[in-house]
Design a protein around this motif. Sequence first.
Motif, PDB file in Angstrom:
ATOM      1  N   VAL A 196       8.912   4.165   1.445  1.00 19.92           N
ATOM      2  CA  VAL A 196       8.097   3.053   1.938  1.00 19.92           C
ATOM      3  C   VAL A 196       6.671   3.163   1.396  1.00 19.92           C
ATOM      4  O   VAL A 196       6.065   2.159   0.992  1.00 19.92           O
ATOM      5  N   GLY A 197       6.136   4.365   1.372  1.00 22.75           N
ATOM      6  CA  GLY A 197       4.783   4.559   0.847  1.00 22.75           C
ATOM      7  C   GLY A 197       4.664   4.121  -0.599  1.00 22.75           C
ATOM      8  O   GLY A 197       3.701   3.448  -0.986  1.00 22.75           O
ATOM      9  N   ILE A 198       5.654   4.485  -1.413  1.00 20.46           N
ATOM     10  CA  ILE A 198       5.638   4.080  -2.828  1.00 20.46           C
ATOM     11  C   ILE A 198       5.744   2.569  -2.950  1.00 20.46           C
ATOM     12  O   ILE A 198       5.029   1.942  -3.743  1.00 20.46           O
ATOM     13  N   LEU A 199       6.615   1.955  -2.166  1.00 21.42           N
ATOM     14  CA  LEU A 199       6.783   0.499  -2.233  1.00 21.42           C
ATOM     15  C   LEU A 199       5.509  -0.229  -1.793  1.00 21.42           C
ATOM     16  O   LEU A 199       5.122  -1.236  -2.391  1.00 21.42           O
ATOM     17  N   VAL A 200       4.857   0.274  -0.749  1.00 15.78           N
ATOM     18  CA  VAL A 200       3.608  -0.350  -0.281  1.00 15.78           C
ATOM     19  C   VAL A 200       2.522  -0.198  -1.340  1.00 15.78           C
ATOM     20  O   VAL A 200       1.761  -1.141  -1.600  1.00 15.78           O
ATOM     21  N   LEU A 201       2.430   0.977  -1.969  1.00 18.72           N
ATOM     22  CA  LEU A 201       1.427   1.157  -3.024  1.00 18.72           C
ATOM     23  C   LEU A 201       1.717   0.239  -4.207  1.00 18.72           C
ATOM     24  O   LEU A 201       0.785  -0.321  -4.799  1.00 18.72           O
ATOM     25  N   ARG A 202       2.979   0.074  -4.560  1.00 15.97           N
ATOM     26  CA  ARG A 202       3.333  -0.819  -5.669  1.00 15.97           C
ATOM     27  C   ARG A 202       2.952  -2.253  -5.331  1.00 15.97           C
ATOM     28  O   ARG A 202       2.414  -2.975  -6.161  1.00 15.97           O
ATOM     29  N   LEU A 203       3.198  -2.649  -4.096  1.00 14.04           N
ATOM     30  CA  LEU A 203       2.800  -3.977  -3.648  1.00 14.04           C
ATOM     31  C   LEU A 203       1.281  -4.116  -3.708  1.00 14.04           C
ATOM     32  O   LEU A 203       0.756  -5.120  -4.187  1.00 14.04           O
ATOM     33  N   SER A 204       0.584  -3.106  -3.240  1.00 10.74           N
ATOM     34  CA  SER A 204      -0.876  -3.140  -3.199  1.00 10.74           C
ATOM     35  C   SER A 204      -1.478  -3.239  -4.601  1.00 10.74           C
ATOM     36  O   SER A 204      -2.416  -3.998  -4.838  1.00 10.74           O
ATOM     37  N   TRP A 205      -0.946  -2.446  -5.511  1.00 11.35           N
ATOM     38  CA  TRP A 205      -1.504  -2.446  -6.858  1.00 11.35           C
ATOM     39  C   TRP A 205      -1.139  -3.698  -7.642  1.00 11.35           C
ATOM     40  O   TRP A 205      -1.741  -4.000  -8.662  1.00 11.35           O
ATOM     41  N   GLY A 206      -0.167  -4.457  -7.156  1.00  9.94           N
ATOM     42  CA  GLY A 206       0.196  -5.694  -7.817  1.00  9.94           C
ATOM     43  C   GLY A 206      -0.580  -6.899  -7.317  1.00  9.94           C
ATOM     44  O   GLY A 206      -0.441  -7.998  -7.852  1.00  9.94           O
ATOM     45  N   LEU A 207      -1.395  -6.738  -6.270  1.00 12.36           N
ATOM     46  CA  LEU A 207      -2.173  -7.844  -5.728  1.00 12.36           C
ATOM     47  C   LEU A 207      -3.334  -8.205  -6.649  1.00 12.36           C
ATOM     48  O   LEU A 207      -3.791  -7.385  -7.455  1.00 12.36           O
ATOM     49  N   GLN A 208      -3.825  -9.434  -6.516  1.00 10.95           N
ATOM     50  CA  GLN A 208      -4.951  -9.887  -7.329  1.00 10.95           C
ATOM     51  C   GLN A 208      -6.233  -9.144  -6.965  1.00 10.95           C
ATOM     52  O   GLN A 208      -7.009  -8.780  -7.827  1.00 10.95           O
ATOM     53  N   ALA A 209      -6.456  -8.936  -5.682  1.00  8.32           N
ATOM     54  CA  ALA A 209      -7.654  -8.239  -5.220  1.00  8.32           C
ATOM     55  C   ALA A 209      -7.240  -6.910  -4.600  1.00  8.32           C
ATOM     56  O   ALA A 209      -6.149  -6.785  -4.043  1.00  8.32           O
ATOM     57  N   ARG A 210      -8.120  -5.940  -4.695  1.00  9.30           N
ATOM     58  CA  ARG A 210      -7.833  -4.614  -4.146  1.00  9.30           C
ATOM     59  C   ARG A 210      -7.776  -4.689  -2.622  1.00  9.30           C
ATOM     60  O   ARG A 210      -8.629  -5.285  -1.989  1.00  9.30           O
ATOM     61  N   SER A 211      -6.754  -4.082  -2.049  1.00  5.24           N
ATOM     62  CA  SER A 211      -6.584  -4.073  -0.603  1.00  5.24           C
ATOM     63  C   SER A 211      -6.654  -2.633  -0.103  1.00  5.24           C
ATOM     64  O   SER A 211      -5.727  -1.848  -0.308  1.00  5.24           O
ATOM     65  N   ALA A 212      -7.744  -2.308   0.552  1.00  5.15           N
ATOM     66  CA  ALA A 212      -7.915  -0.953   1.066  1.00  5.15           C
ATOM     67  C   ALA A 212      -6.880  -0.645   2.143  1.00  5.15           C
ATOM     68  O   ALA A 212      -6.407   0.495   2.244  1.00  5.15           O
ATOM     69  N   TRP A 213      -6.506  -1.651   2.930  1.00  2.00           N
ATOM     70  CA  TRP A 213      -5.537  -1.421   4.002  1.00  2.00           C
ATOM     71  C   TRP A 213      -4.157  -1.109   3.446  1.00  2.00           C
ATOM     72  O   TRP A 213      -3.459  -0.235   3.963  1.00  2.00           O
ATOM     73  N   HIS A 214      -3.755  -1.827   2.409  1.00  4.58           N
ATOM     74  CA  HIS A 214      -2.454  -1.544   1.796  1.00  4.58           C
ATOM     75  C   HIS A 214      -2.453  -0.142   1.177  1.00  4.58           C
ATOM     76  O   HIS A 214      -1.484   0.605   1.315  1.00  4.58           O
ATOM     77  N   ASN A 215      -3.538   0.194   0.470  1.00  2.00           N
ATOM     78  CA  ASN A 215      -3.627   1.526  -0.129  1.00  2.00           C
ATOM     79  C   ASN A 215      -3.589   2.608   0.946  1.00  2.00           C
ATOM     80  O   ASN A 215      -2.902   3.620   0.795  1.00  2.00           O
ATOM     81  N   LEU A 216      -4.322   2.407   2.014  1.00  2.00           N
ATOM     82  CA  LEU A 216      -4.343   3.371   3.106  1.00  2.00           C
ATOM     83  C   LEU A 216      -2.965   3.508   3.742  1.00  2.00           C
ATOM     84  O   LEU A 216      -2.508   4.624   4.042  1.00  2.00           O
ATOM     85  N   ALA A 217      -2.284   2.390   3.927  1.00  2.00           N
ATOM     86  CA  ALA A 217      -0.945   2.431   4.514  1.00  2.00           C
ATOM     87  C   ALA A 217       0.034   3.168   3.593  1.00  2.00           C
ATOM     88  O   ALA A 217       0.850   3.981   4.056  1.00  2.00           O
ATOM     89  N   GLY A 218      -0.045   2.893   2.308  1.00  2.00           N
ATOM     90  CA  GLY A 218       0.847   3.560   1.356  1.00  2.00           C
ATOM     91  C   GLY A 218       0.620   5.060   1.304  1.00  2.00           C
ATOM     92  O   GLY A 218       1.570   5.855   1.391  1.00  2.00           O
ATOM     93  N   TRP A 219      -0.639   5.462   1.161  1.00  2.00           N
ATOM     94  CA  TRP A 219      -0.938   6.897   1.108  1.00  2.00           C
ATOM     95  C   TRP A 219      -0.671   7.562   2.457  1.00  2.00           C
ATOM     96  O   TRP A 219      -0.266   8.729   2.511  1.00  2.00           O
ATOM     97  N   GLY A 220      -0.875   6.829   3.536  1.00  2.00           N
ATOM     98  CA  GLY A 220      -0.561   7.372   4.853  1.00  2.00           C
ATOM     99  C   GLY A 220       0.928   7.633   5.011  1.00  2.00           C
ATOM    100  O   GLY A 220       1.333   8.655   5.585  1.00  2.00           O
ATOM    101  N   ALA A 221       1.740   6.721   4.508  1.00  2.00           N
ATOM    102  CA  ALA A 221       3.193   6.916   4.575  1.00  2.00           C
ATOM    103  C   ALA A 221       3.620   8.108   3.727  1.00  2.00           C
ATOM    104  O   ALA A 221       4.510   8.876   4.116  1.00  2.00           O
ATOM    105  N   ILE A 222       2.975   8.294   2.592  1.00  2.00           N
ATOM    106  CA  ILE A 222       3.296   9.454   1.753  1.00  2.00           C
ATOM    107  C   ILE A 222       2.858  10.744   2.450  1.00  2.00           C
ATOM    108  O   ILE A 222       3.571  11.752   2.408  1.00  2.00           O
ATOM    109  N   ALA A 223       1.711  10.716   3.119  1.00  2.00           N
ATOM    110  CA  ALA A 223       1.264  11.893   3.875  1.00  2.00           C
ATOM    111  C   ALA A 223       2.234  12.180   5.021  1.00  2.00           C
ATOM    112  O   ALA A 223       2.571  13.341   5.296  1.00  2.00           O
ATOM    113  N   LEU A 224       2.712  11.137   5.694  1.00  2.00           N
ATOM    114  CA  LEU A 224       3.699  11.313   6.759  1.00  2.00           C
ATOM    115  C   LEU A 224       4.981  11.918   6.195  1.00  2.00           C
ATOM    116  O   LEU A 224       5.597  12.794   6.822  1.00  2.00           O
ATOM    117  N   SER A 225       5.360  11.477   5.009  1.00  2.00           N
ATOM    118  CA  SER A 225       6.539  12.023   4.346  1.00  2.00           C
ATOM    119  C   SER A 225       6.381  13.517   4.104  1.00  2.00           C
ATOM    120  O   SER A 225       7.297  14.308   4.357  1.00  2.00           O
TER     121      SER A 225
END
Length: 192
Positions: free
Chosen positions: A16-45
């Motif tokens: 899930v963390g990888i998928l959220v980061l991929r979604l985040s990096w594909g957005l037009q504008a940088r989303s700190a919340w998406h990045n935080l959620a993705g890295w948080g999921a990887i940390a939880l992993s």
Amino acid sequence: MADDGLLALGSAAGVVGILVLRLSWGLQARSAWHNLAGWGAIALSLLCGAGSAGAWGIAVAALWAMAAAFACLGWAAITTPPKRGRAPNRRAGMLPEGGEPLRLGERFLTFALVAVLSFGSAIAMALLLRWIALLCGAAEANATVIALFTAPLAWTVLAYALLMTASRRRQFALIGATMAAALPPVLAGGLS
């Protein structure tokens, strides 16, 4: 049984963390919340994997995350259309333009500092740490493993530091200071 559930949760969180980061990096504008959620999921992993089976659990959870990253990269490679037009003619400034001098002496000196002398300095730091470990009562094998672990790490850090330092004087000072690390074990005769 609870450890299996924790490992499954960690593996799923990594994906899930990888998928959220991929979604985040594909957005037009940088989303700190998406990045935080993705890295948080990887940390939880990481935490779930460690809690379930220690280093083995971390490795298993990381494999699932890496497989998801591989799948995302593969999908992007397949679906991204090729660029139209010619590739840009950018130069990295590695070779001089036109009639400028090659400055081979400076280039050779940089290579010698970064590749050869920094390796010698890394060996000197490894010898120092081995000697210190032996003084602290570590077994011979453990002290040698510390030295073997230190050498490539120190070489990498030194090479980076030398390449990022613009002044030759500072480069030589850094090499000299790190080479001096071998003096205590050599003077004490503690290399055996």
